[in-house]
Every structure is written in C-alpha cells, then in structure tokens.
Design an enzyme around this catalytic site. Structure first.
Site, PDB file in Angstrom:
ATOM      1  N   PRO A 120      54.259 -18.011 -38.552  1.00  0.00           N
ATOM      2  CA  PRO A 120      54.018 -17.313 -39.823  1.00  0.00           C
ATOM      3  C   PRO A 120      53.661 -15.839 -39.630  1.00  0.00           C
ATOM      4  O   PRO A 120      53.749 -15.034 -40.547  1.00  0.00           O
ATOM      5  CB  PRO A 120      52.835 -18.080 -40.441  1.00  0.00           C
ATOM      6  CG  PRO A 120      52.803 -19.376 -39.737  1.00  0.00           C
ATOM      7  CD  PRO A 120      53.311 -19.116 -38.362  1.00  0.00           C
ATOM      8  N   GLU A 160      47.045 -24.976 -33.733  1.00  0.00           N
ATOM      9  CA  GLU A 160      46.763 -23.671 -34.355  1.00  0.00           C
ATOM     10  C   GLU A 160      47.752 -22.614 -33.870  1.00  0.00           C
ATOM     11  O   GLU A 160      47.849 -21.532 -34.438  1.00  0.00           O
ATOM     12  CB  GLU A 160      45.333 -23.234 -34.004  1.00  0.00           C
ATOM     13  CG  GLU A 160      44.256 -24.081 -34.651  1.00  0.00           C
ATOM     14  CD  GLU A 160      44.420 -24.166 -36.145  1.00  0.00           C
ATOM     15  OE1 GLU A 160      44.544 -25.294 -36.658  1.00  0.00           O
ATOM     16  OE2 GLU A 160      44.466 -23.116 -36.812  1.00  0.00           O
ATOM     17  N   ARG A 198      76.446 -21.824 -37.477  1.00  0.00           N
ATOM     18  CA  ARG A 198      77.545 -21.767 -38.430  1.00  0.00           C
ATOM     19  C   ARG A 198      78.267 -20.426 -38.412  1.00  0.00           C
ATOM     20  O   ARG A 198      79.377 -20.307 -38.918  1.00  0.00           O
ATOM     21  CB  ARG A 198      77.068 -22.097 -39.837  1.00  0.00           C
ATOM     22  CG  ARG A 198      76.104 -21.104 -40.447  1.00  0.00           C
ATOM     23  CD  ARG A 198      75.470 -21.655 -41.702  1.00  0.00           C
ATOM     24  NE  ARG A 198      76.456 -22.156 -42.637  1.00  0.00           N
ATOM     25  CZ  ARG A 198      77.183 -21.395 -43.451  1.00  0.00           C
ATOM     26  NH1 ARG A 198      77.053 -20.092 -43.402  1.00  0.00           N
ATOM     27  NH2 ARG A 198      78.031 -21.930 -44.292  1.00  0.00           N
ATOM     28  N   ASP A 258      79.337 -16.347 -48.061  1.00  0.00           N
ATOM     29  CA  ASP A 258      78.055 -17.025 -48.249  1.00  0.00           C
ATOM     30  C   ASP A 258      77.065 -16.150 -48.998  1.00  0.00           C
ATOM     31  O   ASP A 258      77.186 -14.926 -49.011  1.00  0.00           O
ATOM     32  CB  ASP A 258      77.452 -17.330 -46.867  1.00  0.00           C
ATOM     33  CG  ASP A 258      77.936 -18.673 -46.360  1.00  0.00           C
ATOM     34  OD1 ASP A 258      78.552 -19.401 -47.146  1.00  0.00           O
ATOM     35  OD2 ASP A 258      77.710 -18.957 -45.178  1.00  0.00           O
TER      36      ASP A 258
HETATM   37  N1  LIG Z   1      56.171 -20.637 -41.561  1.00  0.00           N
HETATM   38  C1  LIG Z   1      56.659 -20.667 -40.269  1.00  0.00           C
HETATM   39  N2  LIG Z   1      57.775 -20.012 -39.872  1.00  0.00           N
HETATM   40  O1  LIG Z   1      57.940 -20.247 -38.575  1.00  0.00           O
HETATM   41  N3  LIG Z   1      56.970 -21.068 -38.093  1.00  0.00           N
HETATM   42  C2  LIG Z   1      56.158 -21.334 -39.135  1.00  0.00           C
HETATM   43  C3  LIG Z   1      54.959 -22.187 -39.069  1.00  0.00           C
HETATM   44  O2  LIG Z   1      54.361 -22.520 -40.078  1.00  0.00           O
HETATM   45  N4  LIG Z   1      54.570 -22.558 -37.834  1.00  0.00           N
HETATM   46  C4  LIG Z   1      53.372 -23.389 -37.611  1.00  0.00           C
HETATM   47  C5  LIG Z   1      52.123 -22.558 -37.839  1.00  0.00           C
HETATM   48  C6  LIG Z   1      50.899 -23.382 -37.488  1.00  0.00           C
HETATM   49  N5  LIG Z   1      50.983 -23.878 -36.132  1.00  0.00           N
HETATM   50  C7  LIG Z   1      52.143 -24.719 -35.905  1.00  0.00           C
HETATM   51  C8  LIG Z   1      53.427 -23.943 -36.205  1.00  0.00           C
END
Ligand SMILES: Nc1nonc1C(=O)NC1CCNCC1
Length: 246
Positions: free
Chosen positions: A89, A116, A154, A169
C-alpha cells in the site's frame, strides 16, 4: 517474459495465473512463471520467516534474512537481471501506463509481503520499486501480484487472439472503455444501439470514442483533468453531454 514471485503461498499465484489469457500466454511460452518460498530459505526447525516488530505494537514482520537468501537464489536461477517490485500500500498506484512499462521488461520479480509487511532493510537493499493496487489493506501481496501477472501477461505479443483488443482496452488511451453489446439485438433489457449495427465503421468509431469520453467525464473526471482534448474529442464530449441533459 519471465516472472518470479516470492511468496509464502507459492501455489496461490500458480493457480491464479492458470486460467484464460494468462494461462494461454504461459502455454504459448510468452510468459514463464516461477514461485519462490522464503520459508525454504529460513533457519531452524520451524523455518521462521517472521518475528515481532521492534518498537512494540501488533503484528509480525517478515524477516530480512530468509528473504535475502530467497532473492539471491531467484537471481542465481537466471542470468537475466530481474526488476524487483514489492507489492505494498506504500507503493505508487498501479495504472495501465505502469503495466505497459512492466510488460516491456524481460524479467520481473514480484515480492509478496504478509503480516505487517517486510523488514525495511530488505526493501531498501533489494526492491527497485513499490506498487499498490489500491488504497486498502489485503492479507498478503499475492492478490496484488496476481493482478500484475494478469495485466502484463495479456500485453505480451500473441497473448490475445485479437491483437487489436489490447489497443482498445480501457485506459489504453487514458479513457474508460465504451459499452459493449452482443446478441440478441432486441431484449427486455434493451436494444443494441443502431449505429453498432449500421456497418458504418467511421460512425461506429465516432460513437465508441464519444461513449468513452462521456463515461470518463461522468465516472472518472480525474482522468481528464489537465488533458487537452482535441477539437474533435471536445465536440464529441459536448454533444454527449448535450444529449444526456436533453
Ligand atoms: N493494497 C495493496 N497493494 O499491493 N499490496 C497491497 C496490500 O494491501 N498488501 C498487504 C499490506 C499488509 N501486509 C500484507 C500485504
């Protein structure tokens, strides 16, 4: 294209990438997929891959050393250097422009975090870029990695039966896609727009462009922000909005 995936659940991606266009791309040898499990490079009877986070607080962190060893083994498996992407994230948001960039690379390594997250020292030492598939928290990076695998597979030459399909697309020119219709022409849910049955390819192309512009304006105005529309596109959009508002 070679894609290596580092994950505590190696069969997750293997299964996700076994269907449809992605499965076909692999069968055609357009994409090779290789899974690597950090647990295979962990020490001790329990092959420990995570531990508590320093500074206190909830949750566990993926340990740097099993990941380092796992990535070293992945790199040794093929002389082609890998572009290492950590799905997180905290990464830049994945979009079609980035997908096209990744799809042009000969080798990707996708690092999937769990718990985490990953010890930051591993990220700083080994990761080329971090990418997010959206502003929400998943249980693991595997679903995000599966999205990347699907989106880049793809785009490989020969993956789609109709090469032109990828060019039309959504997002290929920064717009949402136009609506699509098939048989029957008449249905209780509605009738296929007459222009699509006219055989007039110029009119059909114009209608599709207008629908893409109008839908983008209505649903994702952020995609049009700061974009200089051509006189033709501006006229199509204006007519769309006039027609919508009567
Ligand atoms: N949104 C997301 N885009 O790519 N990965 C994301 C995600 O939430 N990863 C997790 C985050 C908490 N720890 C485990 C992986």
């Amino acid at each position: 294209m070679r894609i290596d995936v580092v994950s505590l659940f190696p069969d997750f991606i293997e299964r996700c990438a076994g269907f449809g266009v992605t499965g076909r791309a692999r069968e055609r040898g357009l994409v090779s997929l290789h899974a690597w499990n950090p647990r295979d490079y962990a020490e001790g009877n329990y092959r420990k891959v995570d531990d508590r986070t320093f500074g206190g607080g909830p949750g566990m962190v993926m340990l740097v050393e099993p990941l380092r060893r796992c990535l070293a083994a992945m790199r040794r498996a093929d002389p082609q250097p890998a572009h290492v992407v950590h799905l997180s994230p905290q990464g830049r948001r994945l979009d079609q422009r980035k997908v096209r960039e990744l799809a042009a690379r000969p080798r990707l390594a996708l690092l999937c975090g769990r718990y985490e997250g990953v010890d930051e020292r591993l990220v700083q030492a080994e990761v080329d870029e971090e990418l997010s598939i959206g502003d929400y928290v998943l249980s693991g990076g595997e679903l995000a990695a599966a999205v990347v695998v699907d989106a880049v597979a793809r785009l490989q030459d020969g993956a789609l039966n109709d090469a032109a399909s990828a060019a039309q697309d959504s997002f290929e020119d920064g717009l949402l896609d136009c609506p699509h219709y098939s048989h029957p022409v008449e249905h209780p849910y509605g009738t296929v727009p007459e222009v699509l049955r006219s055989g007039n390819h110029a009119a059909i192309a114009r209608w599709r462009r207008q629908q893409a512009l109008g839908r983008t304006w209505e649903r994702r105005p952020d995609l049009l922000a700061g974009r200089d529309l051509s006189r033709q596109d501006a006229a199509l959009l204006e007519a769309y909005l006039r027609g919508r508002d009567g």
